[in-house]
Design a protein around this motif. Structure first.
Motif, mmCIF file in Angstrom:
data_model
loop_
_atom_site.group_PDB
_atom_site.id
_atom_site.type_symbol
_atom_site.label_atom_id
_atom_site.label_comp_id
_atom_site.label_asym_id
_atom_site.label_seq_id
_atom_site.Cartn_x
_atom_site.Cartn_y
_atom_site.Cartn_z
ATOM 1 N N LEU A 182 -0.933 17.573 -56.876
ATOM 2 C CA LEU A 182 -2.800 16.806 -55.820
ATOM 3 C C LEU A 182 -2.486 17.023 -54.520
ATOM 4 O O LEU A 182 -0.941 16.329 -54.040
ATOM 5 C CB LEU A 182 -2.209 15.774 -57.155
ATOM 6 N N ARG A 240 -11.652 7.094 -51.957
ATOM 7 C CA ARG A 240 -10.390 6.882 -51.237
ATOM 8 C C ARG A 240 -11.209 5.822 -50.394
ATOM 9 O O ARG A 240 -12.488 6.147 -50.397
ATOM 10 C CB ARG A 240 -10.499 8.196 -50.103
ATOM 11 N N ALA A 299 -5.642 6.706 -51.908
ATOM 12 C CA ALA A 299 -6.333 8.626 -52.948
ATOM 13 C C ALA A 299 -6.409 7.558 -54.562
ATOM 14 O O ALA A 299 -5.021 7.181 -54.777
ATOM 15 C CB ALA A 299 -6.359 9.152 -52.515
ATOM 16 N N ARG A 336 -7.310 15.995 -62.630
ATOM 17 C CA ARG A 336 -6.747 16.797 -61.083
ATOM 18 C C ARG A 336 -7.801 17.037 -60.244
ATOM 19 O O ARG A 336 -8.659 17.668 -59.339
ATOM 20 C CB ARG A 336 -6.057 18.258 -61.220
ATOM 21 N N ARG A 337 -8.400 15.468 -60.873
ATOM 22 C CA ARG A 337 -9.693 15.140 -59.690
ATOM 23 C C ARG A 337 -9.810 14.186 -58.665
ATOM 24 O O ARG A 337 -9.239 13.158 -59.390
ATOM 25 C CB ARG A 337 -11.081 15.463 -60.738
ATOM 26 N N LEU A 338 -10.176 14.163 -57.406
ATOM 27 C CA LEU A 338 -9.828 12.581 -56.271
ATOM 28 C C LEU A 338 -11.332 11.707 -56.825
ATOM 29 O O LEU A 338 -11.926 12.873 -57.194
ATOM 30 C CB LEU A 338 -9.861 13.337 -54.562
ATOM 31 N N PRO A 384 -4.352 15.753 -51.399
ATOM 32 C CA PRO A 384 -5.869 15.330 -50.640
ATOM 33 C C PRO A 384 -6.569 16.979 -49.885
ATOM 34 O O PRO A 384 -6.030 17.457 -48.729
ATOM 35 C CB PRO A 384 -5.647 14.300 -49.707
ATOM 36 N N ASP A 385 -7.649 17.198 -49.969
ATOM 37 C CA ASP A 385 -8.489 17.889 -49.239
ATOM 38 C C ASP A 385 -8.548 17.488 -47.857
ATOM 39 O O ASP A 385 -9.657 18.845 -47.443
ATOM 40 C CB ASP A 385 -10.119 18.272 -49.776
ATOM 41 N N GLN A 442 -4.173 8.021 -64.596
ATOM 42 C CA GLN A 442 -4.321 8.018 -62.553
ATOM 43 C C GLN A 442 -3.089 7.684 -62.437
ATOM 44 O O GLN A 442 -2.033 7.454 -62.779
ATOM 45 C CB GLN A 442 -5.689 7.330 -62.777
ATOM 46 N N TRP A 501 -6.391 9.626 -57.928
ATOM 47 C CA TRP A 501 -6.558 10.856 -58.596
ATOM 48 C C TRP A 501 -7.247 10.625 -60.017
ATOM 49 O O TRP A 501 -6.160 9.904 -60.780
ATOM 50 C CB TRP A 501 -5.596 11.841 -58.353
#
Length: 237
Positions: free
Chosen positions: A148, A195, A183, A190-192, A150-151, A172, A185
């Motif tokens: 994982l 935040r 953050a 595999r999804r945020l 962050p974008d 999670q 997840w």
């Protein structure tokens, strides 16, 4: 005005170096233990009955021990060191053996986190070689589950916490970052999920109560924040 700290019941001495991490193991009420990891790479096993060290173990080639935790019983221990390795120890029948290890690739200070899946398997979250990413691994198989990241730029990964919602939803993960963000997840997707800008300085530690959906975090500006997770998976101060 802050209150003075409570008077300790007793003090354990003899680590020989600064202590970085502690873990209580009291599953056996007749033999309560405390595990400690030190900056000289040693793991100490303390008896809380005799208040003495039962054994001192070396498994990280002198590198600082960052984190440790028992794996289901006081006879199996996981330790993480700044030698970029996680070690699995067999402590049964008086043994003090490293039975397996895995390379993390991380030389930072982020501690790992374990989640018992109650199937004979555990999830282990660790910092990766990339200082912004979290690796999740299945134990004891050591099969990678996911990575994982962050974008957006949040800085270095500082701390992690795996948890399981009481509703039975997917496991999670909460992660604290250098910019003060936390953050959340969903591991299987595999999804945020969200935040939160919880601090203005790096998040040094965090914990979370899955029952009350409330967390707490501490930062390098010597501040503690309390926050919640609402029904829409949104983190709120």
């Amino acid at each position: 005005m802050s209150r003075p700290p409570p008077v300790p019941q007793f003090v354990l001495r003899g680590c020989g170096a600064p202590v970085n991490t502690l873990h209580f193991s009291c599953r056996d009420p007749g033999r309560p233990l405390l595990f400690s990891g030190s900056a000289n790479g040693c793991v100490q096993v303390w008896s809380l009955t005799t208040r003495r060290a039962e054994r001192v173990m070396e498994g990280h080639t002198g590198a600082s021990v960052l984190w440790l935790q028992t794996l289901g019983s006081p006879h199996v221990l996981v330790s993480q060191g700044r030698d970029m390795h996680v070690c699995l120890w067999d402590l049964s029948e008086g043994r003090s053996e490293v039975t397996d290890s895995l390379l993390t690739g991380s030389v930072g200070f982020c501690q790992g986190s374990l989640l018992d899946l109650h199937t004979g398997h555990w999830l282990l979250a660790l910092p990766g070689a990339d200082t912004t990413e979290v690796k999740v691994i299945d134990l004891p198989s050591k099969v990678p589950v996911c990575t994982l990241k962050p974008d957006t730029k949040l800085g270095m990964l500082m701390c992690v916490k795996l948890w399981q919602p009481e509703s039975g939803c997917n496991p999670q993960l909460l992660a604290g970052f250098e910019d003060g963000s936390i953050a959340l997840w969903d591991l299987l997707e595999r999804r945020l999920l969200g935040r939160l800008a919880a601090h203005s300085e790096p998040v040094m530690c965090l914990d979370f109560d899955p029952g009350k959906l409330r967390g707490v975090s501490g930062s390098s500006e010597k501040a503690v924040s309390s926050w919640t997770l609402d029904g829409q998976q949104s983190l709120q101060l």
